[in-house]
Design a protein around this motif. Structure first.
Motif, PDB file in Angstrom:
ATOM      1  N   LEU A 101       0.841  -1.195   0.000  1.00 53.01           N
ATOM      2  CA  LEU A 101       0.000   0.000   0.000  1.00 53.01           C
ATOM      3  C   LEU A 101       0.878   1.248   0.000  1.00 53.01           C
ATOM      4  CD1 LEU A 101      -2.592  -1.137   2.696  1.00 53.01           C
ATOM      5  CD2 LEU A 101      -2.783  -1.321   0.215  1.00 53.01           C
ATOM      6  N   ARG A 102       0.392   2.310  -0.651  1.00 46.57           N
ATOM      7  CA  ARG A 102       1.166   3.542  -0.752  1.00 46.57           C
ATOM      8  C   ARG A 102       1.013   4.374   0.525  1.00 46.57           C
ATOM      9  NH1 ARG A 102      -0.100   7.222  -5.861  1.00 46.57           N
ATOM     10  NH2 ARG A 102       0.091   5.176  -6.829  1.00 46.57           N
ATOM     11  N   CYS A 103       2.115   4.928   1.011  1.00 46.38           N
ATOM     12  CA  CYS A 103       2.079   5.774   2.214  1.00 46.38           C
ATOM     13  C   CYS A 103       1.327   7.075   1.914  1.00 46.38           C
ATOM     14  CB  CYS A 103       3.496   6.111   2.681  1.00 46.38           C
ATOM     15  SG  CYS A 103       4.484   4.666   3.173  1.00 46.38           S
ATOM     16  N   LYS A 104       0.509   7.523   2.872  1.00 49.03           N
ATOM     17  CA  LYS A 104      -0.245   8.759   2.659  1.00 49.03           C
ATOM     18  C   LYS A 104       0.576   9.970   3.082  1.00 49.03           C
ATOM     19  CE  LYS A 104      -2.587   9.070   7.127  1.00 49.03           C
ATOM     20  NZ  LYS A 104      -3.870   9.135   7.837  1.00 49.03           N
ATOM     21  N   PRO A 105       0.348  11.134   2.449  1.00 51.02           N
ATOM     22  CA  PRO A 105       1.055  12.347   2.866  1.00 51.02           C
ATOM     23  C   PRO A 105       0.245  13.103   3.930  1.00 51.02           C
ATOM     24  CG  PRO A 105      -0.140  12.782   0.848  1.00 51.02           C
ATOM     25  CD  PRO A 105      -0.419  11.341   1.213  1.00 51.02           C
ATOM     26  N   ILE A 264      -4.645  14.006  -4.795  1.00 49.04           N
ATOM     27  CA  ILE A 264      -3.609  14.866  -4.209  1.00 49.04           C
ATOM     28  C   ILE A 264      -2.244  14.216  -4.350  1.00 49.04           C
ATOM     29  CG2 ILE A 264      -2.789  15.917  -2.066  1.00 49.04           C
ATOM     30  CD1 ILE A 264      -5.251  17.271  -3.245  1.00 49.04           C
ATOM     31  N   GLN A 265      -2.187  12.899  -4.123  1.00 46.97           N
ATOM     32  CA  GLN A 265      -0.917  12.184  -4.169  1.00 46.97           C
ATOM     33  C   GLN A 265      -0.372  12.098  -5.591  1.00 46.97           C
ATOM     34  OE1 GLN A 265      -1.360   8.593  -1.975  1.00 46.97           O
ATOM     35  NE2 GLN A 265       0.785   8.436  -1.462  1.00 46.97           N
ATOM     36  N   ASP A 266      -1.278  11.999  -6.566  1.00 46.86           N
ATOM     37  CA  ASP A 266      -0.849  11.895  -7.966  1.00 46.86           C
ATOM     38  C   ASP A 266      -0.259  13.197  -8.483  1.00 46.86           C
ATOM     39  OD1 ASP A 266      -3.568   9.670  -8.953  1.00 46.86           O
ATOM     40  OD2 ASP A 266      -1.628   9.268  -8.023  1.00 46.86           O
ATOM     41  N   HIS A 267      -0.552  14.326  -7.825  1.00 46.38           N
ATOM     42  CA  HIS A 267      -0.040  15.639  -8.278  1.00 46.38           C
ATOM     43  C   HIS A 267       0.487  16.408  -7.059  1.00 46.38           C
ATOM     44  CE1 HIS A 267      -2.108  14.834 -12.111  1.00 46.38           C
ATOM     45  NE2 HIS A 267      -3.122  14.454 -11.368  1.00 46.38           N
ATOM     46  N   LEU A 268       1.454  15.803  -6.349  1.00 43.03           N
ATOM     47  CA  LEU A 268       1.894  16.337  -5.057  1.00 43.03           C
ATOM     48  C   LEU A 268       2.425  17.760  -5.136  1.00 43.03           C
ATOM     49  CD1 LEU A 268       3.605  13.345  -3.250  1.00 43.03           C
ATOM     50  CD2 LEU A 268       1.609  14.626  -2.518  1.00 43.03           C
TER      51      LEU A 268
END
Length: 339
Positions: A101-105, A264-268
């Protein structure tokens, strides 16, 4: 010559006999294969693995531990092959998944900061920055500034999960009570005077059928805004909105939180692209019909009247002719609702 013909006949008869035997064996062979297939499928369905295992083909394999995922199923000679999660990803439970799983910001624009960094076995833990508190359930999605008490009369300090509690001043209660008493007395006097004047009226001069204008219904209000394709105007729309305002807008229109976080994560590093993509998700979810009216009315309802006025002014050039038609429809509906 006759001997050769006789030999040829014998060969043909022999071949025909063998063919009959072969044909008779074909159904039997198919039946045997079908039975084996059915038996294999039944055994696969009935395969029950222990806790911490998963079914793969005709055997049970051990799940991968936290911090890793499966790269290959087990075999008779080898256990499940697991590989460790890479930086920026995690897995916090035993699993048979193929990807971590990808870490959240922690979004600083929503006043969040990192409490615990992401590891291979745990996702990022976020908390509100100093002087901010979380007003949503765990996990926290956005923070609000802590309230300030008048004259610094604080009963409980603000924490990352609770707002400031101010000390109550009793004197204002008396002010409110006196104000209510004065208001009630004024209303009573006004009502008495009104009734007294009504007695002196000549009832024959009163209108028997007064006109009552009903306030515009939501349906009439939406007719003020024509159905236009907003997709070409989205960059101009979000230019008047901050990223938190766009997030608040799409959240209140029931856009799922995972979809918002993924966008949001795709365009940080590009907040403009984040706003455009989030607005596209809402527009695709809503559809063109009534989208313009829903946008303006919702912004005003969500206490963003200034933003709504700016967006409406921008789109006024495109929609001016259509709005005239909409207003004529509203007038017609108002006449129908007139009593």
């Amino acid at each position: 010559m006759s001997a050769a013909l006789l030999f040829l006949r014998l060969v043909l008869v022999f071949g025909w006999t063998i063919g009959l035997h072969c044909d008779s064996d074909v159904p039997a062979a198919h039946t045997m294969y079908d039975k084996l297939s059915i038996k294999r499928n039944i055994s696969k369905r009935e395969l029950k693995c222990k806790e911490g295992e998963y079914a793969a083909e005709n055997m049970c394999c051990k799940q991968c531990p936290p911090g890793s995922v499966k790269s290959a199923d087990c075999t008779k000679d080898k256990n499940t092959t697991c590989e460790r999660c890479t930086e920026g990803s995690f897995m916090n439970h035993y699993n048979s998944l193929d990807e971590c799983l990808r870490c959240k910001p922690c979004d600083s624009e929503l006043d969040l900061e990192v409490a615990e960094h992401c590891t291979v076995t745990q996702n990022t833990q976020c908390r509100c920055k100093q002087h901010y508190f979380c007003n949503s359930s765990d996990p926290c999605h956005h923070c609000n500034p802590c309230s300030k008490c008048e004259n610094g009369a604080i009963e409980k300090e603000c924490t990352p999960t609770t707002d400031t509690v101010c000390k109550r001043n009793v004197w204002w209660i008396y002010v409110v009570v006196v104000g209510i008493v004065i208001a009630i007395a004024s209303l009573a006097v006004a009502a008495y005077c009104y009734k007294k004047k009504r007695k002196d009226f000549d009832l024959n001069n009163q209108m028997r059928h007064p006109v009552v204008h009903k306030p515009p219904t939501p349906e009439m209000e939406h007719l003020l805004y024509p159905d236009i394709d907003l997709s070409t105007h989205i960059p101009a729309i979000v230019e008047e909105m901050t990223l938190p305002q766009v997030k608040n807008f799409v959240r209140k229109h029931e856009i799922p939180e995972p979809a918002i976080e993924q966008t949001i994560q795709d365009h940080l590093n590009d907040s403009t692209e984040q706003k455009i993509k989030l607005f596209h998700i809402w527009y695709q979810h809503h559809g063109m019909k009534g989208a313009y009216g829903n946008l303006i009315i919702s912004l005003r309802k969500f206490s963003m009247r200034t933003v709504a006025d700016k967006i409406e002014k921008k789109l006024n050039v495109v929609t001016s002719s259509s709005q005239e038609n909409g207003r004529s429809k509203v007038s017609a509906l108002s006449d129908e609702h007139t009593v």
